[in-house]
Design an enzyme around this catalytic site. Structure first.
Site, short mmCIF file in Angstrom:
data_model
loop_
_atom_site.label_atom_id
_atom_site.label_comp_id
_atom_site.label_asym_id
_atom_site.label_seq_id
_atom_site.Cartn_x
_atom_site.Cartn_y
_atom_site.Cartn_z
N CYS A 116 0.81 -1.23 0.00
CA CYS A 116 0.00 0.00 0.00
C CYS A 116 0.85 1.28 0.00
O CYS A 116 0.33 2.36 -0.29
CB CYS A 116 -0.94 -0.01 1.19
N HIS A 256 -3.37 7.06 2.28
CA HIS A 256 -3.77 5.76 1.74
C HIS A 256 -5.17 5.43 2.26
O HIS A 256 -5.48 5.67 3.42
CB HIS A 256 -2.76 4.70 2.18
N ASN A 286 -10.11 -0.32 -0.82
CA ASN A 286 -8.65 -0.24 -0.77
C ASN A 286 -8.08 -0.81 -2.07
O ASN A 286 -8.14 -2.01 -2.31
CB ASN A 286 -8.16 -1.04 0.45
O1 UT7 Z 1 -3.92 -1.30 3.43
C1 UT7 Z 1 -2.90 -1.94 4.10
C2 UT7 Z 1 -3.02 -1.83 5.56
N1 UT7 Z 1 -4.25 -2.35 6.03
C3 UT7 Z 1 -4.95 -1.66 6.92
O2 UT7 Z 1 -4.58 -0.57 7.28
C4 UT7 Z 1 -6.19 -2.30 7.48
C5 UT7 Z 1 -6.15 -2.29 8.99
N2 UT7 Z 1 -7.25 -2.97 9.64
C6 UT7 Z 1 -8.55 -2.58 9.52
O3 UT7 Z 1 -8.88 -1.69 8.79
C7 UT7 Z 1 -9.56 -3.26 10.41
O4 UT7 Z 1 -8.90 -4.02 11.40
C8 UT7 Z 1 -10.57 -4.17 9.65
C9 UT7 Z 1 -11.52 -3.34 8.83
C10 UT7 Z 1 -9.82 -5.14 8.76
C11 UT7 Z 1 -11.42 -4.95 10.67
O5 UT7 Z 1 -12.08 -4.05 11.54
P1 UT7 Z 1 -12.00 -4.23 13.11
O6 UT7 Z 1 -12.84 -3.19 13.71
O7 UT7 Z 1 -10.54 -4.27 13.50
O8 UT7 Z 1 -12.69 -5.63 13.31
P2 UT7 Z 1 -12.09 -6.98 13.92
O9 UT7 Z 1 -11.19 -7.64 12.94
O10 UT7 Z 1 -11.57 -6.72 15.28
O11 UT7 Z 1 -13.41 -7.82 14.02
C12 UT7 Z 1 -14.50 -7.42 14.88
C13 UT7 Z 1 -15.63 -8.41 14.70
C14 UT7 Z 1 -15.17 -9.87 14.79
O12 UT7 Z 1 -16.18 -10.60 15.44
P3 UT7 Z 1 -16.02 -10.97 17.00
O13 UT7 Z 1 -14.75 -11.74 17.11
O14 UT7 Z 1 -15.97 -9.65 17.71
O15 UT7 Z 1 -17.25 -11.77 17.24
C15 UT7 Z 1 -15.09 -10.29 13.34
O16 UT7 Z 1 -15.30 -11.67 13.18
O17 UT7 Z 1 -16.22 -8.25 13.38
C16 UT7 Z 1 -16.23 -9.51 12.73
N3 UT7 Z 1 -16.06 -9.28 11.30
C17 UT7 Z 1 -17.09 -9.04 10.46
N4 UT7 Z 1 -18.40 -8.96 10.67
C18 UT7 Z 1 -19.17 -8.68 9.61
C19 UT7 Z 1 -14.90 -9.24 10.58
N5 UT7 Z 1 -15.17 -8.99 9.30
C20 UT7 Z 1 -16.50 -8.86 9.20
C21 UT7 Z 1 -17.36 -8.58 8.12
N6 UT7 Z 1 -18.69 -8.49 8.38
N7 UT7 Z 1 -16.92 -8.39 6.87
#
Ligand code: UT7
Length: 331
Positions: A116, A256, A286
Site C-alpha cells: 500500500c 492511503h 482499498n
Molecule cells: O492497506 C494496508 C493496511 N491495512 C490496513 O490498514 C487495514 C487495517 N485494519 C482494519 O482496517 C480493520 O482491522 C478491519 C476493517 C480489517 C477490521 O475491523 P475491526 O474493527 O478491527 O474488526 P475486527 O477484525 O476486530 O473484528 C471485529 C468483529 C469480529 O467478530 P467478533 O470476534 O468480535 O465476534 C469479526 O469476526 O467483526 C467480525 N467481522 C465481520 N463482521 C461482519 C470481521 N469482518 C467482518 C465482516 N462483516 N466483513
C-alpha cells in the site's frame, strides 16, 4: 551554490473498471452486512476488473488518460516506475507490458513491490531520476487488481479491496513547485500480519498451497490498524518538521485509503481539519498502490488541489512499509 533539480507532478491520470461490487452484493457471498462494512471501514462499493483486464490494462488505461488529457506524446516518456502487488505475472514486469501496450519505445520501466506504500516508494524513485538528470519525463503509476488475489469466501478481507490505477508524470520543475521530500520506512518483521505466502520461492505453487488458499491475501486486521495509525502519523509529522512546516500549513492530506477510521485517526492526530483530509474510500475501497494517485486525480478534478497548495501524502502497508511525501502542488 549547487542548484538541485526539483521534480514536479505535471500531469495526472486515472482508470477504474466499470463493474461495481456493492456491500449488498457482498452480503450474498459472505456473512456480512452493509452496516458493518460501512461503519467499520467507510466503504460502500468497489470496482472489479473484467477477466480480460489484468493490472497492465488498468495501468495502461490510466496512463492513456494522462497522455490524452495533457496532450503528451508517448515518445516523450523516459521511464516508468510501476508500483503493484498484483502484477500480471512474475515476469516480464507489468511495466514492460504497459510500455509495449502504449508503444513507448524510448523508455525503461520496472515494477516495485511495497504494497500500500508502493506509490510513495515509486514517487521517490521517480523524483531521484529527475533530480539526478537521468530522465526528463518519468511516469509513476500505482495499479492493483486486488480482486485477483482476494478470497471471496473470507469476510475479513473480501469487503476491503477493489481494483484501479492512477498515474502521474514527473518532470523538472520550472518554479518553486514540486516534490519537497519523501521519507520511506520498511520493517519486515510485520511479515506475518499482512501477506500472500503461496506461489513464491518459499512456498512454490502446489495443489496444497492452492487448497490452503495461500495465493490469497491474508491480514490480521487489528494489529495492522494500530501500526497504520501510529506510523502514518509519525512519518507525516517527520516530513513536515524536517522542512519547518506545521500541520496548519497543509492544504490537503491524501492518505492511503485502507479504512476511513484510520484516515480520521491520522488526520486527528496530525491536527488537520477534516475538510482538508481527502477521502474517496466509499467508492473504491482499498486499491493498494492505486489509492493515492487515484486520490490525487480526484482531488484535481474536484478542484480541491490547486497550484501552490501544500500537499501531504502518507501511506502504510504490507511489509511493513510506510512513507510520506510533501509536495508544493504545481499544476
Ligand atoms: O492497506 C494496508 C493496511 N491495512 C490496513 O490498514 C487495514 C487495517 N485494519 C482494519 O482496517 C480493520 O482491522 C478491519 C476493517 C480489517 C477490521 O475491523 P475491526 O474493527 O478491527 O474488526 P475486527 O477484525 O476486530 O473484528 C471485529 C468483529 C469480529 O467478530 P467478533 O470476534 O468480535 O465476534 C469479526 O469476526 O467483526 C467480525 N467481522 C465481520 N463482521 C461482519 C470481521 N469482518 C467482518 C465482516 N462483516 N466483513
Amino acid at each position: 551554490m549547487f542548484n538541485e533539480k526539483k521534480a514536479n507532478i505535471s500531469a495526472v491520470g486515472k482508470y477504474v473498471p466499470e463493474k461495481i461490487l456493492t456491500n449488498k452484493d457482498l452480503e450474498k457471498l459472505v456473512d456480512t452486512n452493509d452496516e458493518w462494512i460501512f461503519t467499520r471501514t467507510g466503504i460502500k462499493e468497489r470496482r472489479i476488473a473484467d477477466d480480460n483486464e489484468p493490472t497492465s490494462v488498468l495501468a495502461t488505461k490510466a496512463i492513456q488518460n494522462l497522455l490524452d488529457e495533457y496532450n503528451i506524446s508517448p515518445d516523450e516518456i523516459d521511464a516508468l516506475v510501476l508500483a503493484t502487488i498484483s502484477p500480471d505475472m512474475f515476469f516480464p514486469s507489468t511495466a514492460a507490458l504497459v510500455l509495449d501496450n502504449l508503444n513507448i519505445k524510448n523508455a525503461f520501466g520496472f515494477d516495485i513491490s511495497a504494497a500500500c506504500s508502493g506509490f510513495i516508494y515509486a514517487l521517490k524513485i521517480g523524483d531521484s531520476f529527475i533530480k539526478s538528470g537521468m530522465a526528463k519525463k518519468v511516469l509513476v503509476v500505482g495499479a492493483d487488481e486486488m480482486s485477483t488475489i482476494t478470497d471471496y469466501t473470507d469476510r475479513n478481507t473480501c469487503v476491503l479491496f477493489g481494483d484501479g490505477a492512477g498515474a502521474v508524470l514527473l518532470e523538472e520543475s520550472k518554479s518553486d513547485c514540486g516534490i519537497i521530500e519523501s521519507i520511506l520506512h520498511t520493517d519486515g518483521s510485520g511479515k506475518d500480519l499482512l501477506n500472500i505466502t503461496g506461489g513464491g520461492s518459499l512456498n512454490p505453487a502446489t495443489h496444497e498451497t492452492i487448497d490452503k488458499k495461500m495465493h490469497y491475501i491474508y491480514q490480521d486486521g487489528r494489529p495492522v490498524y494500530k501500526f497504520a495509525v501510529k506510523y502514518m502519523t509519525q512519518v507525516a509529522k517527520d516530513v513536515l518538521k524536517k522542512h519547518n512546516y506545521s500541520s496548519e500549513d497543509v492544504s490537503l492530506l491524501i492518505p492511503h485509503q485502507a479504512n476511513k477510521r484510520i484516515i480520521e485517526a491520522v488526520g486527528k492526530r496530525l491536527k488537520i481539519d477534516p475538510k482538508d483530509v481527502f477521502v474517496n474510500i466509499e467508492k473504491y475501497g482499498n486499491t493498494t498502490a492505486a489509492t493515492i494517485p487515484m486520490g490525487i486525480y480526484d482531488a484535481v478534478q474536484e478542484k480541491r488541489l490547486i497550484k501552490y497548495d501544500l500537499l501531504l501524502l502518507v501511506a502504510f502497508g504490507g511489509g511493513f512499509t510506510w512513507g510520506s511525501s510533501l509536495i508544493r502542488w504545481g499544476i
